[in-house]
Design a protein around this motif. Structure first.
Motif, PDB file in Angstrom:
ATOM      1  N   ASP A  71       0.883   5.542   0.165  1.00 40.10           N
ATOM      2  CA  ASP A  71       0.201   6.801   0.440  1.00 40.10           C
ATOM      3  C   ASP A  71       1.085   7.887  -0.170  1.00 40.10           C
ATOM      4  O   ASP A  71       2.177   8.138   0.327  1.00 40.10           O
ATOM      5  N   MET A  91      13.448  10.383 -10.836  1.00 38.10           N
ATOM      6  CA  MET A  91      12.887  10.041 -12.152  1.00 38.10           C
ATOM      7  C   MET A  91      12.133  11.226 -12.746  1.00 38.10           C
ATOM      8  O   MET A  91      11.290  11.058 -13.636  1.00 38.10           O
ATOM      9  N   ILE A  93      11.495   5.421  -1.776  1.00 34.46           N
ATOM     10  CA  ILE A  93      10.630   5.464  -2.956  1.00 34.46           C
ATOM     11  C   ILE A  93      10.436   6.907  -3.413  1.00 34.46           C
ATOM     12  O   ILE A  93      10.504   7.228  -4.599  1.00 34.46           O
ATOM     13  N   GLU A 109       1.807  11.732  -1.404  1.00 30.36           N
ATOM     14  CA  GLU A 109       1.405  13.142  -1.347  1.00 30.36           C
ATOM     15  C   GLU A 109       1.990  13.838  -2.561  1.00 30.36           C
ATOM     16  O   GLU A 109       3.213  13.921  -2.697  1.00 30.36           O
ATOM     17  N   THR A 121      13.540   8.125  -5.131  1.00 38.13           N
ATOM     18  CA  THR A 121      13.660   7.525  -6.453  1.00 38.13           C
ATOM     19  C   THR A 121      12.732   8.217  -7.445  1.00 38.13           C
ATOM     20  O   THR A 121      13.114   8.525  -8.570  1.00 38.13           O
ATOM     21  N   LEU A 122      11.484   8.474  -6.997  1.00 42.77           N
ATOM     22  CA  LEU A 122      10.528   9.151  -7.885  1.00 42.77           C
ATOM     23  C   LEU A 122      11.029  10.547  -8.240  1.00 42.77           C
ATOM     24  O   LEU A 122      10.951  10.973  -9.393  1.00 42.77           O
ATOM     25  N   TYR A 159       9.883  13.088 -11.307  1.00 42.62           N
ATOM     26  CA  TYR A 159       8.581  13.409 -10.708  1.00 42.62           C
ATOM     27  C   TYR A 159       8.862  14.312  -9.518  1.00 42.62           C
ATOM     28  O   TYR A 159       8.957  13.850  -8.375  1.00 42.62           O
ATOM     29  N   TYR A 186       0.850  -1.172   0.000  1.00 40.97           N
ATOM     30  CA  TYR A 186       0.000   0.000   0.000  1.00 40.97           C
ATOM     31  C   TYR A 186       0.893   1.231   0.000  1.00 40.97           C
ATOM     32  O   TYR A 186       1.890   1.271   0.716  1.00 40.97           O
ATOM     33  N   ASN A 221       7.153  16.690  -8.179  1.00 44.69           N
ATOM     34  CA  ASN A 221       6.047  17.172  -7.330  1.00 44.69           C
ATOM     35  C   ASN A 221       5.591  16.144  -6.292  1.00 44.69           C
ATOM     36  O   ASN A 221       4.520  16.280  -5.722  1.00 44.69           O
ATOM     37  N   ILE A 222       6.413  15.132  -6.063  1.00 44.50           N
ATOM     38  CA  ILE A 222       6.066  14.139  -5.034  1.00 44.50           C
ATOM     39  C   ILE A 222       6.652  14.598  -3.696  1.00 44.50           C
ATOM     40  O   ILE A 222       7.864  14.621  -3.520  1.00 44.50           O
ATOM     41  N   ASP A 223       5.772  14.963  -2.772  1.00 40.49           N
ATOM     42  CA  ASP A 223       6.244  15.527  -1.507  1.00 40.49           C
ATOM     43  C   ASP A 223       6.542  14.464  -0.465  1.00 40.49           C
ATOM     44  O   ASP A 223       7.393  14.642   0.400  1.00 40.49           O
ATOM     45  N   LYS A 224       5.792  13.380  -0.495  1.00 36.78           N
ATOM     46  CA  LYS A 224       5.948  12.395   0.571  1.00 36.78           C
ATOM     47  C   LYS A 224       5.369  11.057   0.108  1.00 36.78           C
ATOM     48  O   LYS A 224       4.329  11.028  -0.564  1.00 36.78           O
ATOM     49  N   VAL A 225       6.047   9.978   0.472  1.00 34.38           N
ATOM     50  CA  VAL A 225       5.489   8.647   0.219  1.00 34.38           C
ATOM     51  C   VAL A 225       5.586   7.859   1.520  1.00 34.38           C
ATOM     52  O   VAL A 225       6.622   7.874   2.186  1.00 34.38           O
ATOM     53  N   ARG A 226       4.497   7.207   1.891  1.00 35.27           N
ATOM     54  CA  ARG A 226       4.526   6.306   3.045  1.00 35.27           C
ATOM     55  C   ARG A 226       4.088   4.935   2.545  1.00 35.27           C
ATOM     56  O   ARG A 226       3.110   4.815   1.818  1.00 35.27           O
ATOM     57  N   GLN A 227       4.827   3.910   2.952  1.00 33.93           N
ATOM     58  CA  GLN A 227       4.430   2.581   2.510  1.00 33.93           C
ATOM     59  C   GLN A 227       3.749   1.812   3.629  1.00 33.93           C
ATOM     60  O   GLN A 227       4.100   1.965   4.802  1.00 33.93           O
ATOM     61  N   GLY A 228       2.773   1.031   3.253  1.00 28.26           N
ATOM     62  CA  GLY A 228       2.076   0.204   4.230  1.00 28.26           C
ATOM     63  C   GLY A 228       1.842  -1.183   3.679  1.00 28.26           C
ATOM     64  O   GLY A 228       2.358  -1.538   2.621  1.00 28.26           O
TER      65      GLY A 228
END
Lengths: 77, 77
Positions: free
Chosen positions: A43, B28, B21, A45, B24-25, B30, A41, B32-39
């Motif tokens: 999430d 690449m 992640i 932003e 890495t984005l 991208y 999963y 405008n990706i401020d934050k990624v959290r994985q679950g």
């Protein structure tokens, strides 16, 4: 805005981690658990106001990095 | 019936995997990706017709096995 992604193994692809969880649950006396499949999963932003643009960008990211399309499916929610 | 569970790290708990992640984005292009959290995501097939019973059983399973409530939250969907 926030975009949520679920990456799951395609049907038919073996999932030993899910199998281990299922067996553990069965061993904990949850005998009615028939199958467990585990996925990932995310999430995300993303600094983008337009929902459609954000989702199509996330879709591109799924194809390029987040999911392995040979064995996995993704769903943007 | 099928019950779906999402387990995420609580706010404030470090998520190095999500951070990797995100970086890495960004790398690449991208930007405008401020934050990624994985679950984690679980797809559970439970031999129980009553939806409420199934969900309350899955909640119990989350507390006992699927989530570590000290650092993780779960959501049954």
């Amino acid at each position: 805005m926030k975009v949520k992604v679920i990456v799951t193994l395609k049907n038919g692809v073996l999932d030993p981690q899910g199998k281990a969880i299922q067996q553990t649950l069965n061993g904990m006396n949850y005998c009615n658990i028939d199958k467990v499949r585990q996925g990932k999963y995310f999430d995300i932003e993303i600094n983008e106001i337009d929902e459609n643009k954000a989702k199509s960008q996330v879709e591109e990211m799924c194809k390029k990095l987040l999911a392995n399309l040979v064995i996995e499916d993704y769903k943007i929610i």
